[in-house]
Scaffold this motif. Structure first.
Motif, PDB file in Angstrom:
ATOM      1  N   TYR A 101     -10.249  10.447   3.072  1.00  0.00           N
ATOM      2  CA  TYR A 101     -10.196  11.879   3.380  1.00  0.00           C
ATOM      3  C   TYR A 101     -11.598  12.407   3.656  1.00  0.00           C
ATOM      4  N   TYR A 102     -11.666  13.379   4.544  1.00  0.00           N
ATOM      5  CA  TYR A 102     -12.946  14.023   4.842  1.00  0.00           C
ATOM      6  C   TYR A 102     -12.703  15.492   5.160  1.00  0.00           C
ATOM      7  N   ILE A 103     -13.776  16.257   5.183  1.00  0.00           N
ATOM      8  CA  ILE A 103     -13.695  17.704   5.413  1.00  0.00           C
ATOM      9  C   ILE A 103     -14.090  18.019   6.851  1.00  0.00           C
ATOM     10  N   ARG A 104     -13.268  18.848   7.486  1.00  0.00           N
ATOM     11  CA  ARG A 104     -13.607  19.364   8.812  1.00  0.00           C
ATOM     12  C   ARG A 104     -13.769  20.869   8.703  1.00  0.00           C
ATOM     13  N   ILE A 105     -14.933  21.339   9.084  1.00  0.00           N
ATOM     14  CA  ILE A 105     -15.187  22.783   9.100  1.00  0.00           C
ATOM     15  C   ILE A 105     -14.720  23.311  10.446  1.00  0.00           C
ATOM     16  N   TYR A 106     -13.943  24.378  10.414  1.00  0.00           N
ATOM     17  CA  TYR A 106     -13.418  24.959  11.645  1.00  0.00           C
ATOM     18  C   TYR A 106     -14.544  25.452  12.543  1.00  0.00           C
ATOM     19  N   LYS A 107     -14.292  25.396  13.828  1.00  0.00           N
ATOM     20  CA  LYS A 107     -15.282  25.769  14.841  1.00  0.00           C
ATOM     21  C   LYS A 107     -15.886  27.148  14.582  1.00  0.00           C
TER      22      LYS A 107
ATOM     23  N   HIS B 225     -16.812  17.163  18.976  1.00  0.00           N
ATOM     24  CA  HIS B 225     -16.795  17.608  20.374  1.00  0.00           C
ATOM     25  C   HIS B 225     -16.034  18.911  20.580  1.00  0.00           C
ATOM     26  N   GLU B 226     -14.995  19.150  19.792  1.00  0.00           N
ATOM     27  CA  GLU B 226     -14.251  20.394  19.976  1.00  0.00           C
ATOM     28  C   GLU B 226     -14.934  21.566  19.289  1.00  0.00           C
ATOM     29  N   GLY B 227     -16.090  21.307  18.636  1.00  0.00           N
ATOM     30  CA  GLY B 227     -16.875  22.391  18.074  1.00  0.00           C
ATOM     31  C   GLY B 227     -16.833  22.504  16.568  1.00  0.00           C
ATOM     32  N   GLY B 228     -15.978  21.756  15.911  1.00  0.00           N
ATOM     33  CA  GLY B 228     -15.961  21.770  14.450  1.00  0.00           C
ATOM     34  C   GLY B 228     -17.091  20.908  13.907  1.00  0.00           C
ATOM     35  N   PHE B 229     -17.117  20.725  12.607  1.00  0.00           N
ATOM     36  CA  PHE B 229     -18.125  19.883  11.976  1.00  0.00           C
ATOM     37  C   PHE B 229     -17.455  19.013  10.936  1.00  0.00           C
ATOM     38  N   LYS B 230     -17.751  17.737  10.965  1.00  0.00           N
ATOM     39  CA  LYS B 230     -17.162  16.769  10.041  1.00  0.00           C
ATOM     40  C   LYS B 230     -18.145  16.472   8.918  1.00  0.00           C
ATOM     41  N   ILE B 231     -17.701  16.647   7.685  1.00  0.00           N
ATOM     42  CA  ILE B 231     -18.479  16.235   6.519  1.00  0.00           C
ATOM     43  C   ILE B 231     -17.877  14.922   6.033  1.00  0.00           C
ATOM     44  N   SER B 232     -18.664  13.891   6.034  1.00  0.00           N
ATOM     45  CA  SER B 232     -18.181  12.554   5.664  1.00  0.00           C
ATOM     46  C   SER B 232     -18.087  12.420   4.153  1.00  0.00           C
ATOM     47  N   SER B 233     -17.037  12.983   3.624  1.00  0.00           N
ATOM     48  CA  SER B 233     -16.797  12.989   2.176  1.00  0.00           C
ATOM     49  C   SER B 233     -15.737  11.961   1.807  1.00  0.00           C
ATOM     50  N   HIS B 234     -15.752  10.827   2.496  1.00  0.00           N
ATOM     51  CA  HIS B 234     -14.733   9.785   2.338  1.00  0.00           C
ATOM     52  C   HIS B 234     -14.643   9.201   0.933  1.00  0.00           C
TER      53      HIS B 234
ATOM     54  N   PHE C  19     -25.840  19.590  15.185  1.00  0.00           N
ATOM     55  CA  PHE C  19     -25.252  20.909  15.449  1.00  0.00           C
ATOM     56  C   PHE C  19     -25.344  21.287  16.921  1.00  0.00           C
ATOM     57  N   ARG C  20     -25.461  20.302  17.793  1.00  0.00           N
ATOM     58  CA  ARG C  20     -25.609  20.557  19.229  1.00  0.00           C
ATOM     59  C   ARG C  20     -24.372  21.185  19.865  1.00  0.00           C
ATOM     60  N   PHE C  21     -23.228  21.127  19.192  1.00  0.00           N
ATOM     61  CA  PHE C  21     -22.001  21.679  19.761  1.00  0.00           C
ATOM     62  C   PHE C  21     -21.754  23.134  19.374  1.00  0.00           C
ATOM     63  N   ILE C  22     -22.700  23.739  18.662  1.00  0.00           N
ATOM     64  CA  ILE C  22     -22.550  25.152  18.304  1.00  0.00           C
ATOM     65  C   ILE C  22     -22.721  25.985  19.558  1.00  0.00           C
ATOM     66  N   ASN C  23     -21.798  26.886  19.772  1.00  0.00           N
ATOM     67  CA  ASN C  23     -21.882  27.764  20.957  1.00  0.00           C
ATOM     68  C   ASN C  23     -22.930  28.822  20.762  1.00  0.00           C
TER      69      ASN C  23
ATOM     70  N   ALA D 253     -12.337  25.533   6.164  1.00  0.00           N
ATOM     71  CA  ALA D 253     -12.343  24.086   6.363  1.00  0.00           C
ATOM     72  C   ALA D 253     -11.011  23.515   5.893  1.00  0.00           C
ATOM     73  N   ASN D 254     -10.725  22.301   6.330  1.00  0.00           N
ATOM     74  CA  ASN D 254      -9.534  21.623   5.849  1.00  0.00           C
ATOM     75  C   ASN D 254      -9.846  20.149   5.616  1.00  0.00           C
ATOM     76  N   VAL D 255      -8.895  19.459   5.006  1.00  0.00           N
ATOM     77  CA  VAL D 255      -9.044  18.039   4.693  1.00  0.00           C
ATOM     78  C   VAL D 255      -8.231  17.238   5.705  1.00  0.00           C
ATOM     79  N   LEU D 256      -8.873  16.264   6.311  1.00  0.00           N
ATOM     80  CA  LEU D 256      -8.197  15.376   7.256  1.00  0.00           C
ATOM     81  C   LEU D 256      -8.195  13.956   6.716  1.00  0.00           C
ATOM     82  N   THR D 257      -7.278  13.157   7.230  1.00  0.00           N
ATOM     83  CA  THR D 257      -7.118  11.778   6.789  1.00  0.00           C
ATOM     84  C   THR D 257      -7.606  10.822   7.859  1.00  0.00           C
ATOM     85  N   GLU D 258      -8.246   9.768   7.416  1.00  0.00           N
ATOM     86  CA  GLU D 258      -8.707   8.719   8.313  1.00  0.00           C
ATOM     87  C   GLU D 258      -8.248   7.380   7.737  1.00  0.00           C
TER      88      GLU D 258
END
Length: 90
Positions: free
Chosen positions: A58-64, A8-17, A86-90, A39-44
């Motif tokens: 862990y998964y990858i979030r691509i910056y907006k 929703h904030e415009g980034g993209f999540k790659i489900s690389s869990h 990709f509906r959140f792409i400006n 991109a960075n690595v986030l924890t879930e």
């Protein structure tokens, strides 16, 4: 063709869990070195099926600001039914 979605904030999540934290960091480095995609690595935290144990994944979030570039690279390989991710792409 799952394993990722627009955030929703415009980034993209790659489900690389299923990858380790180190593997995810390596993939982020490749994205930047080869395509200049930040991109960075986030924890879930997820509970197992018995809801007793919590597992750190862990998964990858691509910056907006890198999502349009990412999309331009992969769009030729996307099924039309996955374009909505990709509906959140400006």
């Amino acid at each position: 063709m799952g394993d990722g979605n627009g955030m929703h904030e415009g980034g993209f999540k790659i489900s690389s869990h299923s990858f380790t934290k180190a593997d995810n960091k390596f993939l982020c480095k490749l994205l930047f070195d080869m395509y200049h995609i930040e991109a960075n690595v986030l924890t879930e935290l997820r509970k197992d099926k018995n809801k007793k144990n919590t597992k750190q994944l862990y998964y990858i979030r691509i910056y907006k600001h890198s999502v349009p570039r990412f999309y331009s690279i992969i769009k030729a390989f996307l099924l039309p039914s996955c374009d909505y991710k990709f509906r959140f792409i400006n």
